[in-house]
Design a protein around this motif. Structure first.
Motif, short mmCIF file in Angstrom:
data_model
loop_
_atom_site.label_atom_id
_atom_site.label_comp_id
_atom_site.label_asym_id
_atom_site.label_seq_id
_atom_site.Cartn_x
_atom_site.Cartn_y
_atom_site.Cartn_z
N PHE A 106 0.70 -1.02 0.17
CA PHE A 106 -0.54 0.02 0.02
C PHE A 106 1.27 1.50 0.10
N GLU A 107 0.54 2.39 -0.72
CA GLU A 107 0.76 4.07 -0.80
C GLU A 107 0.86 4.34 1.06
N ARG A 108 -0.12 4.52 1.33
CA ARG A 108 -0.79 5.00 2.72
C ARG A 108 -1.53 3.20 3.47
N SER A 109 -1.15 3.34 4.88
CA SER A 109 -2.25 2.62 5.64
C SER A 109 -1.79 2.74 7.26
N LYS A 110 -2.72 2.24 8.23
CA LYS A 110 -2.67 2.54 9.27
C LYS A 110 -2.54 1.53 10.23
N TYR A 111 -2.06 1.52 11.23
CA TYR A 111 -2.55 -0.20 12.03
C TYR A 111 -3.27 0.43 13.58
N ASP A 112 -3.95 -0.44 14.37
CA ASP A 112 -3.86 0.32 15.46
C ASP A 112 -5.35 -0.56 16.22
N ILE A 113 -5.82 -1.03 17.24
CA ILE A 113 -6.37 -2.44 17.53
C ILE A 113 -7.42 -2.77 16.86
N LEU A 114 -8.13 -2.06 16.14
CA LEU A 114 -9.14 -1.72 15.98
C LEU A 114 -9.77 -2.41 14.93
N ALA A 115 -8.63 -1.76 13.89
CA ALA A 115 -8.67 -1.83 12.20
C ALA A 115 -7.25 -1.59 11.47
N VAL A 116 -6.95 -2.21 10.14
CA VAL A 116 -6.28 -1.60 9.64
C VAL A 116 -6.91 -1.17 8.37
N LEU A 117 -6.18 -0.22 8.08
CA LEU A 117 -6.01 0.27 6.69
C LEU A 117 -5.30 0.47 6.35
N GLY A 118 -5.49 0.45 3.90
CA GLY A 118 -4.79 0.46 3.41
C GLY A 118 -5.25 1.77 2.17
N GLN A 119 -4.72 2.10 1.65
CA GLN A 119 -4.72 2.59 0.91
C GLN A 119 -3.77 2.80 -0.52
N GLU A 140 -3.42 3.68 -4.91
CA GLU A 140 -3.93 4.14 -5.85
C GLU A 140 -5.56 4.53 -5.39
N THR A 141 -6.17 3.94 -6.20
CA THR A 141 -8.23 4.51 -5.41
C THR A 141 -8.73 3.63 -5.33
N THR A 142 -8.11 2.03 -4.47
CA THR A 142 -8.45 1.23 -3.95
C THR A 142 -8.21 1.39 -2.09
N LEU A 143 -9.28 1.70 -1.15
CA LEU A 143 -9.41 2.02 -0.28
C LEU A 143 -9.75 0.03 0.76
N THR A 144 -8.69 -0.34 1.20
CA THR A 144 -8.89 -2.12 1.24
C THR A 144 -8.63 -1.23 3.35
N TRP A 145 -10.05 -2.36 4.45
CA TRP A 145 -10.06 -2.41 5.72
C TRP A 145 -10.31 -3.99 6.50
N GLY A 146 -10.26 -3.85 7.84
CA GLY A 146 -10.56 -5.04 7.92
C GLY A 146 -9.68 -4.95 9.15
N THR A 147 -9.80 -6.53 9.73
CA THR A 147 -9.73 -6.57 11.35
C THR A 147 -8.38 -7.16 11.39
N PRO A 148 -7.37 -6.72 12.39
CA PRO A 148 -5.94 -7.17 12.73
C PRO A 148 -6.43 -8.79 13.57
N THR A 149 -5.36 -9.17 12.91
CA THR A 149 -4.84 -11.03 13.51
C THR A 149 -3.63 -11.44 13.59
N ARG A 150 -3.39 -12.40 14.44
CA ARG A 150 -2.13 -12.29 14.87
C ARG A 150 -1.70 -12.97 12.93
N SER A 151 -2.44 -13.95 12.27
CA SER A 151 -2.62 -14.75 11.08
C SER A 151 -2.25 -13.23 10.25
N GLY A 152 -2.64 -12.20 10.44
CA GLY A 152 -3.56 -11.11 9.07
C GLY A 152 -4.44 -10.90 9.46
N PRO A 153 -4.31 -9.12 8.63
CA PRO A 153 -6.05 -9.33 8.43
C PRO A 153 -7.65 -10.20 8.40
N ILE A 154 -8.22 -10.16 9.39
CA ILE A 154 -8.66 -10.57 8.13
C ILE A 154 -10.53 -9.82 8.17
N GLY A 155 -11.44 -10.20 7.24
CA GLY A 155 -12.55 -9.43 7.48
C GLY A 155 -12.46 -8.64 6.01
#
Length: 141
Positions: A38-51, A53-68
């Protein structure tokens, strides 16, 4: 022997804290691997978020990687706002505290909205500014 029994709860608490720390470390490492694309991303205990180009992706962080994970084209978004305790705020003068903080994206046809949880108001405001500017640039093109 009495002194040993007094230290036992402290030892148990240390073990629990070490285990919780290890779990959080694994979440952060899984996020780092996920965020590399990702060009831009954020992590906190509630959610991960990544941008990317024109796509925004988000989900829930877990030990095995983001889910949902959910993805959305920013070209379909018309409005971006920050809500604190389910009330839209003025991002020029945000409140200092709130129980629930969400970045709310509204589609162009107003039929759907997407809520991305945040733990910090300043971080949500920063993403709101960024997304508003980015969406504005997309509208010009």
């Amino acid at each position: 022997m009495g002194h040993g029994l007094l230290w036992l709860p402290l030892l148990a608490m240390f073990i629990v804290l070490a285990r919780l720390g290890w779990h959080e470390y694994r979440k952060i490492e899984a996020y780092r691997e996920w965020a590399q694309g990702f060009e831009r991303s954020k992590y906190d205990i509630l959610a991960v978020l990544g941008q990317r180009e024109t796509t925004l992706t988000w989900g829930t962080p877990t030990r095995s990687g983001p889910i949902g994970l959910k993805s959305l084209s920013l070209a379909t978004i018309d409005g971006v706002e920050v809500q604190v305790d389910q009330t839209a705020i003025d991002i020029g003068d945000p409140p200092q505290r709130g129980k629930t903080i969400t970045l709310v994206l509204t589609s162009q046809d107003q039929s759907s909205s997407y809520a991305i949880p945040f733990t910090e108001i300043p971080l949500a405001v920063e993403w709101c500014y960024f997304l508003r500017e980015y969406i504005g640039q997309l509208a010009i093109k």
